[in-house]
Design a protein around this motif. Sequence first.
Motif, PDB file in Angstrom:
ATOM      1  N   ALA A   1      32.515   3.854 -47.765  1.00 11.10           N
ATOM      2  CA  ALA A   1      31.940   4.894 -46.912  1.00 11.10           C
ATOM      3  C   ALA A   1      33.009   5.863 -46.430  1.00 11.10           C
ATOM      4  CB  ALA A   1      31.220   4.260 -45.720  1.00 11.10           C
ATOM      5  N   TRP A   2      34.215   5.346 -46.123  1.00 14.89           N
ATOM      6  CA  TRP A   2      35.286   6.229 -45.675  1.00 14.89           C
ATOM      7  C   TRP A   2      35.619   7.269 -46.742  1.00 14.89           C
ATOM      8  CZ3 TRP A   2      38.844   1.518 -44.286  1.00 14.89           C
ATOM      9  CH2 TRP A   2      38.315   0.856 -43.163  1.00 14.89           C
ATOM     10  N   ARG A   3      35.655   6.828 -47.996  1.00  7.78           N
ATOM     11  CA  ARG A   3      36.002   7.752 -49.077  1.00  7.78           C
ATOM     12  C   ARG A   3      34.922   8.812 -49.263  1.00  7.78           C
ATOM     13  NH1 ARG A   3      38.446   3.190 -53.340  1.00  7.78           N
ATOM     14  NH2 ARG A   3      40.145   2.545 -51.935  1.00  7.78           N
ATOM     15  N   VAL A   4      33.682   8.406 -49.163  1.00 10.47           N
ATOM     16  CA  VAL A   4      32.583   9.381 -49.248  1.00 10.47           C
ATOM     17  C   VAL A   4      32.697  10.385 -48.096  1.00 10.47           C
ATOM     18  CG1 VAL A   4      30.088   9.700 -49.102  1.00 10.47           C
ATOM     19  CG2 VAL A   4      31.018   7.841 -50.481  1.00 10.47           C
ATOM     20  N   ASP A   5      33.009   9.894 -46.913  1.00 12.76           N
ATOM     21  CA  ASP A   5      33.145  10.777 -45.744  1.00 12.76           C
ATOM     22  C   ASP A   5      34.260  11.796 -45.958  1.00 12.76           C
ATOM     23  OD1 ASP A   5      31.102   9.451 -44.479  1.00 12.76           O
ATOM     24  OD2 ASP A   5      32.408   8.224 -43.213  1.00 12.76           O
ATOM     25  N   GLY A   6      35.371  11.357 -46.532  1.00 11.16           N
ATOM     26  CA  GLY A   6      36.494  12.271 -46.773  1.00 11.16           C
ATOM     27  C   GLY A   6      36.139  13.353 -47.771  1.00 11.16           C
ATOM     28  N   TRP A   7      35.440  12.973 -48.831  1.00  8.37           N
ATOM     29  CA  TRP A   7      34.979  13.947 -49.839  1.00  8.37           C
ATOM     30  C   TRP A   7      34.007  14.948 -49.210  1.00  8.37           C
ATOM     31  CZ3 TRP A   7      29.722  13.335 -51.705  1.00  8.37           C
ATOM     32  CH2 TRP A   7      29.358  14.249 -52.709  1.00  8.37           C
ATOM     33  N   ARG A   8      33.044  14.435 -48.455  1.00  2.72           N
ATOM     34  CA  ARG A   8      32.063  15.314 -47.819  1.00  2.72           C
ATOM     35  C   ARG A   8      32.730  16.270 -46.835  1.00  2.72           C
ATOM     36  NH1 ARG A   8      27.390  10.781 -47.010  1.00  2.72           N
ATOM     37  NH2 ARG A   8      26.068  11.380 -48.770  1.00  2.72           N
TER      38      ARG A   8
ATOM     39  N   GLY B   1      40.605  18.197 -51.934  1.00  2.71           N
ATOM     40  CA  GLY B   1      41.338  19.431 -51.667  1.00  2.71           C
ATOM     41  C   GLY B   1      42.156  19.883 -52.863  1.00  2.71           C
ATOM     42  N   HIS B   2      42.708  18.924 -53.603  1.00  8.63           N
ATOM     43  CA  HIS B   2      43.463  19.267 -54.816  1.00  8.63           C
ATOM     44  C   HIS B   2      42.563  19.975 -55.827  1.00  8.63           C
ATOM     45  CE1 HIS B   2      46.153  18.963 -58.234  1.00  8.63           C
ATOM     46  NE2 HIS B   2      45.247  18.269 -58.895  1.00  8.63           N
ATOM     47  N   LEU B   3      41.356  19.456 -55.995  1.00 11.39           N
ATOM     48  CA  LEU B   3      40.405  20.056 -56.943  1.00 11.39           C
ATOM     49  C   LEU B   3      39.910  21.410 -56.444  1.00 11.39           C
ATOM     50  CD1 LEU B   3      38.423  16.819 -57.825  1.00 11.39           C
ATOM     51  CD2 LEU B   3      39.971  18.077 -59.348  1.00 11.39           C
ATOM     52  N   LEU B   4      39.647  21.500 -55.146  1.00  9.07           N
ATOM     53  CA  LEU B   4      39.231  22.779 -54.574  1.00  9.07           C
ATOM     54  C   LEU B   4      40.314  23.833 -54.765  1.00  9.07           C
ATOM     55  CD1 LEU B   4      37.651  21.439 -51.259  1.00  9.07           C
ATOM     56  CD2 LEU B   4      36.396  22.613 -53.086  1.00  9.07           C
ATOM     57  N   GLY B   5      41.560  23.427 -54.610  1.00 15.58           N
ATOM     58  CA  GLY B   5      42.675  24.350 -54.793  1.00 15.58           C
ATOM     59  C   GLY B   5      42.795  24.867 -56.217  1.00 15.58           C
ATOM     60  N   LEU B   6      42.300  24.070 -57.178  1.00 14.51           N
ATOM     61  CA  LEU B   6      42.309  24.495 -58.577  1.00 14.51           C
ATOM     62  C   LEU B   6      41.144  25.426 -58.900  1.00 14.51           C
ATOM     63  CD1 LEU B   6      43.227  21.083 -60.273  1.00 14.51           C
ATOM     64  CD2 LEU B   6      44.698  23.118 -60.122  1.00 14.51           C
ATOM     65  N   GLY B   7      40.209  25.555 -57.962  1.00 12.51           N
ATOM     66  CA  GLY B   7      39.076  26.440 -58.168  1.00 12.51           C
ATOM     67  C   GLY B   7      37.743  25.756 -58.375  1.00 12.51           C
ATOM     68  N   HIS B   8      37.689  24.435 -58.311  1.00 13.66           N
ATOM     69  CA  HIS B   8      36.429  23.706 -58.503  1.00 13.66           C
ATOM     70  C   HIS B   8      35.559  23.822 -57.252  1.00 13.66           C
ATOM     71  CE1 HIS B   8      37.596  21.691 -62.283  1.00 13.66           C
ATOM     72  NE2 HIS B   8      38.824  21.693 -61.764  1.00 13.66           N
ATOM     73  N   ARG B   9      34.256  23.937 -57.460  1.00 10.34           N
ATOM     74  CA  ARG B   9      33.306  23.962 -56.356  1.00 10.34           C
ATOM     75  C   ARG B   9      32.209  22.914 -56.540  1.00 10.34           C
ATOM     76  NH1 ARG B   9      37.002  25.868 -54.700  1.00 10.34           N
ATOM     77  NH2 ARG B   9      37.333  27.820 -53.560  1.00 10.34           N
ATOM     78  N   ARG B  10      31.969  22.522 -57.757  1.00 11.38           N
ATOM     79  CA  ARG B  10      31.008  21.450 -58.049  1.00 11.38           C
ATOM     80  C   ARG B  10      31.817  20.185 -58.330  1.00 11.38           C
ATOM     81  NH1 ARG B  10      25.808  21.170 -57.168  1.00 11.38           N
ATOM     82  NH2 ARG B  10      25.323  20.265 -59.199  1.00 11.38           N
TER      83      ARG B  10
ATOM     84  N   ALA C   1      35.810  17.451 -46.859  1.00 10.37           N
ATOM     85  CA  ALA C   1      36.548  18.505 -47.564  1.00 10.37           C
ATOM     86  C   ALA C   1      35.602  19.510 -48.218  1.00 10.37           C
ATOM     87  CB  ALA C   1      37.459  17.882 -48.621  1.00 10.37           C
ATOM     88  N   MET C   2      34.499  19.006 -48.771  1.00 12.71           N
ATOM     89  CA  MET C   2      33.531  19.899 -49.407  1.00 12.71           C
ATOM     90  C   MET C   2      32.881  20.816 -48.360  1.00 12.71           C
ATOM     91  SD  MET C   2      33.378  19.409 -52.740  1.00 12.71           S
ATOM     92  CE  MET C   2      31.729  19.702 -53.422  1.00 12.71           C
ATOM     93  N   ALA C   3      32.525  20.264 -47.222  1.00 13.26           N
ATOM     94  CA  ALA C   3      31.898  21.054 -46.158  1.00 13.26           C
ATOM     95  C   ALA C   3      32.861  22.105 -45.624  1.00 13.26           C
ATOM     96  CB  ALA C   3      31.431  20.134 -45.030  1.00 13.26           C
ATOM     97  N   ALA C   4      34.139  21.722 -45.461  1.00 10.76           N
ATOM     98  CA  ALA C   4      35.132  22.666 -44.953  1.00 10.76           C
ATOM     99  C   ALA C   4      35.319  23.841 -45.899  1.00 10.76           C
ATOM    100  CB  ALA C   4      36.461  21.946 -44.733  1.00 10.76           C
ATOM    101  N   ALA C   5      35.084  23.613 -47.197  1.00  8.97           N
ATOM    102  CA  ALA C   5      35.215  24.675 -48.196  1.00  8.97           C
ATOM    103  C   ALA C   5      33.907  25.422 -48.417  1.00  8.97           C
ATOM    104  CB  ALA C   5      35.706  24.085 -49.521  1.00  8.97           C
ATOM    105  N   GLY C   6      32.864  25.024 -47.689  1.00 10.54           N
ATOM    106  CA  GLY C   6      31.575  25.671 -47.831  1.00 10.54           C
ATOM    107  C   GLY C   6      30.857  25.327 -49.121  1.00 10.54           C
ATOM    108  N   CYS C   7      31.134  24.128 -49.655  1.00 14.53           N
ATOM    109  CA  CYS C   7      30.524  23.713 -50.919  1.00 14.53           C
ATOM    110  C   CYS C   7      29.377  22.731 -50.675  1.00 14.53           C
ATOM    111  CB  CYS C   7      31.576  23.054 -51.823  1.00 14.53           C
ATOM    112  SG  CYS C   7      32.902  24.152 -52.316  1.00 14.53           S
ATOM    113  N   ASP C   8      28.284  22.930 -51.366  1.00 11.46           N
ATOM    114  CA  ASP C   8      27.126  22.041 -51.244  1.00 11.46           C
ATOM    115  C   ASP C   8      27.364  20.798 -52.097  1.00 11.46           C
ATOM    116  OD1 ASP C   8      24.696  20.880 -50.859  1.00 11.46           O
ATOM    117  OD2 ASP C   8      23.567  22.299 -52.108  1.00 11.46           O
TER     118      ASP C   8
END
Length: 353
Positions: free
Chosen positions: A209-216, A186-195, A218-225
């Motif tokens: 696995a928990w960390r991967v799940d958290g990243w996924r 979320g911190h990176l998304l807030g800075l404007g990153h999408r990749r 947040a990325m999904a919530a932001a609409g990022c592939d």
Amino acid sequence: MARRRQAVTIKHVAADAGVSLQTVSRVINKEPNVRPEMMARVQASIARLGYVPSIAAQRMAGSRSYLILALNDRERTIADWRKREGTDWVDQMLLGGMLTCAEHGYRMLVELVDTHSDHLERELLAAIAAVQPDGVILTPPHSQNPAIAALLDAQGISFARIGSLASGAGFALTMGDEDAAALATGHLLGLGHRRIGFIAGPAEYELSAWRVDGWRRAMAAAGCDAADLLAEGDFSHASGEAAADALLSLGSPPTAIIASNDQMALATLEVARARGLDVPRDLSLISFDDTPAVRFSHPPLTAVAQPIAEVAARAVELIIADVAGRQVADGPVVVPAGLAVRRSTGIPSTRSA
């Protein structure tokens, strides 16, 4: 030759206070069934004589050993010690565990056990027989090893499992790894990153696995592939190099990378530099752990700061309460991590965005 000063023992305290050895032991152990005036008399004698309670004295009141044993992974711990890397996790565990033990009249010892050993049960039973601990703290990957949990449960030993939510006996504690990864993303998304790439830890650790799940999440919530942005590592520097190289070789490389531990993050920093990339101008970077190495790197790395000392302290408190027969809340205990923002993260550059 100077004569060695005679050590003050529990017998001296009992004689000075005019009470029994058992009464002194009850006061030392802070048991509730001691009259206030008797407790004050014993405490005054302890202060006057300069007595320091020993484990032997504490044991007189019952069957407790007043020792808690922490099990760490032998192979990884020794390898890190020999390379002079990655000792901060152990240091922080000792900080939280030892200080909390001392507050309750306990001592904490550390034993290194190979979770993959064919002689695991024999090694663990030997350690238990030698130390006779009141409780055991299991750290990853021991905390998710069902054979260890079953053995401790069969022995009737109270134990805490740090970094594991597997069903079964023992107190489960985590540092909120999924939410921590989502926070970093979320911190990176807030800075404007999408990749935003992610370097995962080894599959044998539940928290990977928990960390991967958290990243996924947040990325999904932001609409990022994020389909092509996950790389596998094993917490080693070499695996971090390989993972970072794979991510940065993509046709559309990430503008930011989160690594699941400090060693892999530092490796990513080196790979970026070798490719002529500036951190954070061309690539933002976040790590997990927040050991001194990333705080003093150039640039200092933004990192998920794991509350290792706090979770170890909580594990000790749970074990001591359980051994004393006090009511302990059911369910996993979460001691949430935080994010230390430093100079390795920034807005994506126009050429890489």
